[in-house]
Every structure is written in structure tokens, then in C-alpha cells.
Design a protein around this motif. Sequence first.
Motif, PDB file in Angstrom:
ATOM      1  N   LEU A 202      22.045   5.052  44.856  1.00  0.00           N
ATOM      2  CA  LEU A 202      22.318   6.386  45.382  1.00  0.00           C
ATOM      3  C   LEU A 202      23.075   6.243  46.695  1.00  0.00           C
ATOM      4  CD1 LEU A 202      21.855   9.477  45.220  1.00  0.00           C
ATOM      5  CD2 LEU A 202      19.700   9.107  46.440  1.00  0.00           C
ATOM      6  N   LEU A 203      24.292   6.790  46.751  1.00  0.00           N
ATOM      7  CA  LEU A 203      25.129   6.737  47.951  1.00  0.00           C
ATOM      8  C   LEU A 203      25.113   8.084  48.661  1.00  0.00           C
ATOM      9  CD1 LEU A 203      28.384   4.943  46.677  1.00  0.00           C
ATOM     10  CD2 LEU A 203      26.396   3.914  47.799  1.00  0.00           C
ATOM     11  N   PHE A 204      25.068   8.026  50.000  1.00  0.00           N
ATOM     12  CA  PHE A 204      25.176   9.232  50.807  1.00  0.00           C
ATOM     13  C   PHE A 204      26.505   9.171  51.559  1.00  0.00           C
ATOM     14  CE2 PHE A 204      20.683   8.373  50.253  1.00  0.00           C
ATOM     15  CZ  PHE A 204      20.214   9.605  49.819  1.00  0.00           C
ATOM     16  N   GLN A 205      27.431  10.035  51.174  1.00  0.00           N
ATOM     17  CA  GLN A 205      28.745  10.036  51.804  1.00  0.00           C
ATOM     18  C   GLN A 205      28.724  10.899  53.067  1.00  0.00           C
ATOM     19  OE1 GLN A 205      32.363  10.077  49.488  1.00  0.00           O
ATOM     20  NE2 GLN A 205      31.219  10.124  47.571  1.00  0.00           N
ATOM     21  N   ASN A 206      29.194  10.332  54.155  1.00  0.00           N
ATOM     22  CA  ASN A 206      29.199  11.003  55.450  1.00  0.00           C
ATOM     23  C   ASN A 206      30.575  11.607  55.710  1.00  0.00           C
ATOM     24  OD1 ASN A 206      29.314  11.613  58.226  1.00  0.00           O
ATOM     25  ND2 ASN A 206      27.750  10.095  58.695  1.00  0.00           N
ATOM     26  N   ASN A 207      30.705  12.921  55.521  1.00  0.00           N
ATOM     27  CA  ASN A 207      32.001  13.595  55.642  1.00  0.00           C
ATOM     28  C   ASN A 207      32.554  13.591  57.059  1.00  0.00           C
ATOM     29  OD1 ASN A 207      29.921  15.229  53.898  1.00  0.00           O
ATOM     30  ND2 ASN A 207      31.851  15.370  52.779  1.00  0.00           N
ATOM     31  N   ALA A 208      31.711  13.276  58.057  1.00  0.00           N
ATOM     32  CA  ALA A 208      32.193  13.253  59.441  1.00  0.00           C
ATOM     33  C   ALA A 208      33.122  12.073  59.687  1.00  0.00           C
ATOM     34  CB  ALA A 208      31.018  13.203  60.420  1.00  0.00           C
ATOM     35  N   GLU A 209      33.001  11.029  58.865  1.00  0.00           N
ATOM     36  CA  GLU A 209      33.973   9.926  58.868  1.00  0.00           C
ATOM     37  C   GLU A 209      34.564   9.894  57.473  1.00  0.00           C
ATOM     38  OE1 GLU A 209      34.424   5.136  59.782  1.00  0.00           O
ATOM     39  OE2 GLU A 209      32.687   6.219  60.544  1.00  0.00           O
ATOM     40  N   ILE A 210      35.700  10.519  57.329  1.00  0.00           N
ATOM     41  CA  ILE A 210      36.200  10.897  56.015  1.00  0.00           C
ATOM     42  C   ILE A 210      36.681   9.700  55.203  1.00  0.00           C
ATOM     43  CG2 ILE A 210      38.656  11.345  56.530  1.00  0.00           C
ATOM     44  CD1 ILE A 210      38.150  14.152  55.187  1.00  0.00           C
ATOM     45  N   ARG A 211      36.451   9.783  53.910  1.00  0.00           N
ATOM     46  CA  ARG A 211      36.967   8.838  52.922  1.00  0.00           C
ATOM     47  C   ARG A 211      37.549   9.642  51.760  1.00  0.00           C
ATOM     48  NH1 ARG A 211      36.357   6.011  56.642  1.00  0.00           N
ATOM     49  NH2 ARG A 211      35.276   4.014  56.823  1.00  0.00           N
ATOM     50  N   ALA A 212      38.341   8.997  50.947  1.00  0.00           N
ATOM     51  CA  ALA A 212      39.097   9.703  49.903  1.00  0.00           C
ATOM     52  C   ALA A 212      38.207  10.546  48.987  1.00  0.00           C
ATOM     53  CB  ALA A 212      39.902   8.707  49.078  1.00  0.00           C
ATOM     54  N   THR A 213      36.991  10.059  48.673  1.00  0.00           N
ATOM     55  CA  THR A 213      36.107  10.820  47.786  1.00  0.00           C
ATOM     56  C   THR A 213      35.156  11.726  48.548  1.00  0.00           C
ATOM     57  OG1 THR A 213      34.390   9.099  47.696  1.00  0.00           O
ATOM     58  CG2 THR A 213      36.168   8.974  46.055  1.00  0.00           C
ATOM     59  N   GLY A 214      35.237  11.760  49.872  1.00  0.00           N
ATOM     60  CA  GLY A 214      34.382  12.630  50.672  1.00  0.00           C
ATOM     61  C   GLY A 214      34.094  12.058  52.043  1.00  0.00           C
ATOM     62  N   GLY A 215      33.284  11.014  52.107  1.00  0.00           N
ATOM     63  CA  GLY A 215      32.948  10.411  53.385  1.00  0.00           C
ATOM     64  C   GLY A 215      32.478   8.986  53.198  1.00  0.00           C
ATOM     65  N   LEU A 216      32.409   8.230  54.308  1.00  0.00           N
ATOM     66  CA  LEU A 216      32.010   6.838  54.146  1.00  0.00           C
ATOM     67  C   LEU A 216      30.562   6.753  53.673  1.00  0.00           C
ATOM     68  CD1 LEU A 216      31.336   4.720  57.368  1.00  0.00           C
ATOM     69  CD2 LEU A 216      30.630   7.098  57.128  1.00  0.00           C
ATOM     70  N   MET A 429      34.711  11.967  63.942  1.00  0.00           N
ATOM     71  CA  MET A 429      35.415  13.144  64.444  1.00  0.00           C
ATOM     72  C   MET A 429      35.795  14.144  63.351  1.00  0.00           C
ATOM     73  SD  MET A 429      35.573  13.189  67.719  1.00  0.00           S
ATOM     74  CE  MET A 429      36.797  14.482  67.906  1.00  0.00           C
ATOM     75  N   GLN A 430      35.721  13.735  62.077  1.00  0.00           N
ATOM     76  CA  GLN A 430      36.106  14.689  61.032  1.00  0.00           C
ATOM     77  C   GLN A 430      35.068  15.803  60.841  1.00  0.00           C
ATOM     78  OE1 GLN A 430      37.100  11.105  59.991  1.00  0.00           O
ATOM     79  NE2 GLN A 430      38.738  11.907  61.301  1.00  0.00           N
ATOM     80  N   TYR A 431      33.987  15.752  61.602  1.00  0.00           N
ATOM     81  CA  TYR A 431      33.090  16.907  61.683  1.00  0.00           C
ATOM     82  C   TYR A 431      33.875  18.102  62.228  1.00  0.00           C
ATOM     83  CZ  TYR A 431      29.305  19.961  63.232  1.00  0.00           C
ATOM     84  OH  TYR A 431      28.477  21.039  63.435  1.00  0.00           O
TER      85      TYR A 431
END
Length: 570
Positions: A202-216, A429-431
Motif C-alpha cells: 500500500l503506497l501513500f502518495q504525497n501530493n505536496a511533493e508532486i510526482r507524475a501519478t500524484g505525489g511521491l 511546496m506543491q501544497y
Amino acid sequence: MGLVAVVVAGLGLYAYSKLSSARDDLNLATADASALQDALTAGDQVSAKTKLADLQGHVGSAASSLDSSVLSLAAKTPYLGKNIKAVRTVSSAVGTVANEGLPPLVDVADKFNAKTFNPKGGRIDIDALAALNPALTKSSAAIDKADEQIRSIDASSLLGQLQDPVSDAQDKIGNAASIASRATVASRVVPEMLEGKHTYLLLFQNNAEIRATGGLPGAFAGLQVDNGTVKLVGQGAGGDYGERPRNATPLSAEESKLFSTKMVRDFRDVNFTPDFPRAAEIAAAFIKNERGVDVDGVLSIDPVTLSYMLEATGPIDLEDGTRLTADNAVEVLLNGVYVNYPEPDKQDAFFASATDKIFDKVLSGAGDPTALLNALTRATNERRVSLWTPDKAITKDIAGTRIANALPTGKEDSPAIGFYLNDATGAKMQYYLNYGVKGEATKCKDGVQSYATEMTLQSTAPADSATLPESIRGPGFGAEPGSMLVNLYLYGPDAGKISTVRIDNEPTTFTRAKHDGRPVIILTIQLDPGKTVTVQSSIASGKGQSGDTTVSSTPSIVPGASVQTWKSAC
């Protein structure tokens, strides 16, 4: 000639009266369908049967109004012909849904509700889910047939008073077909994944540090499954497996140029690629290499998904006294934690506590099961919930769906365009990042569509962002602390071309690449606090791609769709 005019006028009036009568009956059928949906959601079989009978009665009445030899004669006239045929097609499609698509669902209405999917004491009833599949499969096939019927109508060519009702009917049946298809797949896939013993990542993507599928992937955990019983185990932080000396799995030359070796050497960068199946495959390789565990699949969610889930479960109190709610979850998990806990170890502990509490509540079956199912459906539609498994049968079942979240490739009739973002500064900073995409297919020539696109990115960061905690503002490489630096990966259609890219209508530098047959532009964008940047581009599809265009972008911190459809210019 006067007699002919009178006959034609009389024919038109008769046809209009019949069309009006059929329209009224179909409007009543729409109300019946809404009431039937409520009964199915509530699992009220008695009410569902009554509402289905009402629906079938009104659909039958509409069909009767349209089944007239005089109306058939009017259908041959140039003026009324296509309008009468369109209404007849709508009536026939609605009839298919009412008489073939809905009865199988009403037959299992007492079981066809969110309670069937809801865990009880950490266990999901596999048999109850699997038992729904035959009815769902039969229903989905009928609704698909109706959708194919009604899609043949060009609503824009009809009389003005028919255009909106026909378009509305197309949308409603199309949406019903999509829902029925997803439900059918879920009733087949979920039992397969829950039966026996499995371990999922189970991965939790952190949108505040953006990645192509959502967040790191800032945090992860194991989902241990034993014949329907689910447990959360083995939590960890993405930073635990950062900057490894060797590749977790082989990297292609294309991938190396696009994303660098970081994608296979740092767990936090596995989703530099917008292709979730590939990102999940790399994440699984990391877990195998680092923990010696072979996972049976990878499931990914983000804090926005958790906020939707909290609407259903209600607030959760964390160990430090924080009350996590649907309204504050995104702010707390993507910003507040870094303000309150500057030390990475304490941030990890906070995330672990939040994860435990949320999943304990969900797996206990607490809250409103219908609202929870709606929350997960909403998140999946926004591409915030993604699933990958090496199981070929399941992969085939979910292929092309939002939950698979695979990069569209292949020379299909319907082209695809993508706008994907990766942070380039190691900041959160992408927050403070808002962005949107708009555009259209401007022309079609020799089977090739041309597009004019525009992506607007805005920093809502405070003017004094440089004074934010380092874990938010970043270490300062690539841009001044408090400023954002993001890499935009602009994907054109398969075998298509991206001809020009400009920033704020001025020429700019970029890198060209390819990814599985699709042209890619890589563009680095700096966003200072409070500033807005607009990226314009001109794109062409591959030859023969004459269908509507699917346009995807990275799911953001802001709730809402990350996929749109641009109407074909062909």
C-alpha cells in the motif's frame, strides 16, 4: 398543391403530438429510474420491484406512442425523419435498459448495496461479493448494448427542443454503462484478490511533493490478506530506501533519458513515470530487494482520498491529540505535519499513527458504507486510487480503467494527450500549487487532428515562503527556497507530433524524447511565490486518430477530475 400542404402540415402536427407524448413518458421514466436507483442503493427489494414496474410501464407507453404507421410515414420525410428516428432510438435504448439491464439487479437488490462491500471486524465477505457477478455481468451487457444504440445519434443535428434531452439520455446511459462495467469488474477482481493468502503493498502518495501519478510515495505499508481478513502490517517511510547504489530493476534507454536512474534507485521516485503499472512494478522490486518480500500487487492512494473516506467514517483522533476530519485532512497531512514536526522521524511517526487509525476504523466497518463506497468511487474516478498486480487475469480485467492508471499507448482511433508533473527541488511546496489544462482540437486534415493547448500553473505560496520549515521549502537545489521548480512532461498522441511549446507566449528551451511510441516534451518551470505561468503548445495526432481525445493530467491537491475529453475535429 394546397391539399398536399394541408396533408404535410397535418402529418407534422400528428408526429409532433406523438413525439411530445413519448417525451413526457420518457421524462417520467427518468424520475422512475432515479427512484429505482435509491431503492437499489438502500437494498430495498420490494420498492425496487415497484419502481422497476413503473419504469417499464412508462417506457412501454413511450414505445406505444412511437409505434404508429403514420409516424413511420413521417419518419421518411426530410424534415422530421431523423428526429423521429432519434426519439425511437432513445426509446429503444431506454427500453433495453429497463427490460434487460435492470431486472437482474432488482433480483439481487437485497444484496446489491454497499453493505455487501463493507468489512465487518476486519473481514470482507468474499462469497457475497462473488455471488453478485452473474447478475452484474448480465446487466452490464444489456446496458452496453443500449449505450451502443444511443451513441449512434448525432444530437447536434436534431431539432433544438430535442438536442438537450437526447444528449442527456446519452450521458445518463453512458454513465450507467461505465458504472455497470466497473461494478462487474469489481465483483470479479475483489474476490480473486481476497481469496487465499496474499501480501499487497500500500503506497501513500504525497501530493505536496508532486510526482507524475500524484505525489511521491512518502509512506508505505503492507496489506496482509487471509481469505477476506485484512490487516495493516510493516509500515515504512519512502526515505528508508533512498539513493540506493544499484538499480532495483532494469531501466530501459527510453526511461533513462526521460526519468534518469533515480526512478530505480530511490523509492520516492518510482512514479516519475506517469504509467502506474510500471511505477508499481519498480516499487515491488524495491520491497523484494530491501525486505525480501514478494508482493502480490500494489495499491496506491493519496490524502485527498483519505479526506473523502473521512466523510464516510467520521473524524479520527490521533495519538498527539490531532482530530483528523474530512475538512482538514489534506491540510494536516500535506502541510501541518511539517510545520508542527520539523524532524523527519516525528513526521514518519505521525503518518504511521494516522494510517493505523484510519484503516482500523475502515476495516472495523464503522461509518456509512454507502458513503464510503461513493468516496472510493469518486477517488478512483479522479485517478487517486490505483492498482497493479502481476496476475495476468486481473490485469486484463482492469485494463483501460481509471484504477489501472496505465499510460495510454498504441495507434488507436481515439488519441491521448498528457500533462504530468514532477517536483525538481525535493520540497513540499506543491501544497501551494494550482494548475489546470484547457484546449481543443482545432482542425482535422487527412485523418490528423491538430490541437491548441494551454496549461496554467499558479503558486499560492506566501511571499515569505523562504522562511517556511526546510521540510516544506526544500533544501534549495535548483531554485531559491520557497520557489517551486517542476518538470512538465507533455505527452502527445501515439505517432503524433508536438510542434511548438511556449511559456507565456515566449519561446523556451525543452528536451524532446519518446515513450512507448508517444512524443514527449520535458520542460522545466520555475514558479515564484504568488506567480502564474502559462504553457502553450501545438500538437498533432497520429494519422487516422479521428476520435475524441482523452486528456490526462497529474491528480493534484485540489479535488476534481484529472481526465477530460476534447471533441474530435474530424
